[in-house]
Design a protein around this motif. Structure first.
Motif, PDB file in Angstrom:
ATOM      1  N   LEU A 157       1.232  72.841   6.015  1.00 58.12           N
ATOM      2  CA  LEU A 157       0.917  73.464   7.107  1.00 58.12           C
ATOM      3  C   LEU A 157      -0.437  73.738   6.770  1.00 58.12           C
ATOM      4  O   LEU A 157      -1.734  73.588   6.918  1.00 58.12           O
ATOM      5  N   ALA A 158      -0.260  74.686   5.284  1.00 54.95           N
ATOM      6  CA  ALA A 158      -2.145  75.855   5.024  1.00 54.95           C
ATOM      7  C   ALA A 158      -2.400  74.801   4.105  1.00 54.95           C
ATOM      8  O   ALA A 158      -4.093  74.351   3.875  1.00 54.95           O
ATOM      9  N   LEU A 159      -1.614  73.616   3.489  1.00 50.62           N
ATOM     10  CA  LEU A 159      -3.078  72.408   2.432  1.00 50.62           C
ATOM     11  C   LEU A 159      -3.056  71.245   3.602  1.00 50.62           C
ATOM     12  O   LEU A 159      -4.383  71.442   3.364  1.00 50.62           O
ATOM     13  N   GLU A 160      -2.397  71.195   5.009  1.00 47.47           N
ATOM     14  CA  GLU A 160      -3.163  70.759   5.770  1.00 47.47           C
ATOM     15  C   GLU A 160      -4.664  71.070   6.536  1.00 47.47           C
ATOM     16  O   GLU A 160      -5.795  70.885   7.737  1.00 47.47           O
ATOM     17  N   GLY A 161      -4.592  72.681   6.490  1.00 54.01           N
ATOM     18  CA  GLY A 161      -5.687  73.040   6.755  1.00 54.01           C
ATOM     19  C   GLY A 161      -5.203  73.958   8.324  1.00 54.01           C
ATOM     20  O   GLY A 161      -6.097  73.977   9.246  1.00 54.01           O
ATOM     21  N   GLU A 162      -3.609  73.736   8.898  1.00 57.31           N
ATOM     22  CA  GLU A 162      -3.774  73.762  10.047  1.00 57.31           C
ATOM     23  C   GLU A 162      -3.290  74.886  10.108  1.00 57.31           C
ATOM     24  O   GLU A 162      -3.564  75.793  11.732  1.00 57.31           O
TER      25      GLU A 162
END
Length: 323
Positions: free
Chosen positions: A102-107
């Motif tokens: 989720l962090a890498l996806e910018g969520e």
């Protein structure tokens, strides 16, 4: 007539995010269905726990929620027994994978699980044979006078006499041996290449030297003749370098003939080498060098084994040890 069909309950933002992560693992990472089912079970339990904390969106999760969930796993509840460290660690790995995605996806702005470490399983003490069991094992390996028996005895003597890993023993070349002279009792040395090809020189005792002499003079020429001039010390019937599996098989066969119970492996002989040295008064730093450990912390686990041995001797021998 059946009643009206109820629409499915809307998924929470956390549920949608988790489903997206699992789809990513399936489609883009090619994870197996077995792995995905395990991750689904782990995250279902995680999301249920977060719901009890009033959290239903990824941005609402804090590090404390993750650490509290880990404590909850170890404690258990009415529906779930307490998890061992290994099982709890597996679940936390799934949770950390979700938040990292989720962090890498910018969520979300950051990863609340980044500093949460899975619990370390308790470190098992190495298994070591008694000196008597080692002698029975080595004698059982020497049954017969054919090339294979000579090789197996030399192999086991090197594993125990030098504390070598099985990969180090089978990688030995003839140029790595300096066996000394029998007439003055010089044991000589063996050059071993450990992890990362790190070289170390280890003394070799009389029993291992004699076993190697017998194998090199009376056994190896017959076996090596079938090969193409390999430099390997330990060869198979086709003249090629002995494999790890063949070394394991030789030790297992010797252990069976010696009547030793339990799992006896090449590493058992390495453990026994270290334990017997410490029992004999060797300094832990010396044992570290002989084993090729980068850190003395790794070697110090053997001191616990040796301490247990001292307790047993004390309990049996001291007149005031027992009531």
């Amino acid at each position: 007539m059946s009643g009206p069909v109820r629409p499915p309950r809307p998924r929470s933002p956390l549920r949608r995010a988790t489903d997206g992560w699992l789809d990513h693992l399936r489609v883009e990472r090619g994870r197996s269905e077995h792995t995905l089912r395990a991750y689904r079970r782990d995250t279902d339990r995680y999301l249920s726990f977060l719901a009890t904390q009033g959290v239903d969106a990824p941005e609402g999760v804090r590090e404390k929620h993750v650490t509290d969930f880990l404590a909850h796993l170890r404690r258990g509840d009415e529906e779930h027994p307490p998890l061992a460290a290994t099982s709890a660690a597996r679940t936390v790995v799934a949770v950390r994978g979700l938040h990292r995605f989720l962090a890498l996806e910018g969520e979300v702005a950051g990863d609340p699980s980044e500093d949460v470490r899975p619990p370390a399983p308790p470190r098992r003490l190495p298994k070591a044979l008694t000196v008597g069991d080692v002698e029975r094992l080595l004698q059982a390996a020497a049954l017969g006078d054919g090339p294979a028996a000579l090789r197996d005895r030399a192999l086991l003597e090197v594993l125990y006499g030098c504390g070598a890993r099985v990969s180090e023993a089978i990688a030995l070349d003839l140029d790595d041996l300096e066996l000394g002279r029998a007439e003055d009792g010089t044991g000589g040395v063996v050059r071993l290449f450990g992890k990362g090809r790190k070289e170390r020189i280890v003394p070799i005792g009389r029993y291992a030297r004699d076993a190697l002499d017998a194998w090199l003079v009376r056994g190896r020429p017959a076996m090596a003749r079938a090969g193409r001039g390999t430099p390997a010390v330990f060869v198979n019937a086709r003249g090629g370098r002995l494999s790890r599996q063949s070394a394991w098989t030789a030790i297992k066969a010797a252990a069976d003939r010696a009547g030793l119970r339990g799992d006896v492996s090449p590493h058992t002989l390495r453990h026994s080498f270290a334990t017997h040295l410490l029992d004999g008064g060797a300094d832990v730093r010396v044992v570290q060098e002989l084993l090729g450990h980068a850190s003395v912390t790794t070697t110090q686990i053997y001191t616990h084994v040796s301490t247990q041995h001292l307790r047993e001797v004390y309990a049996q021998a001291h007149p005031r040890a027992r009531g």
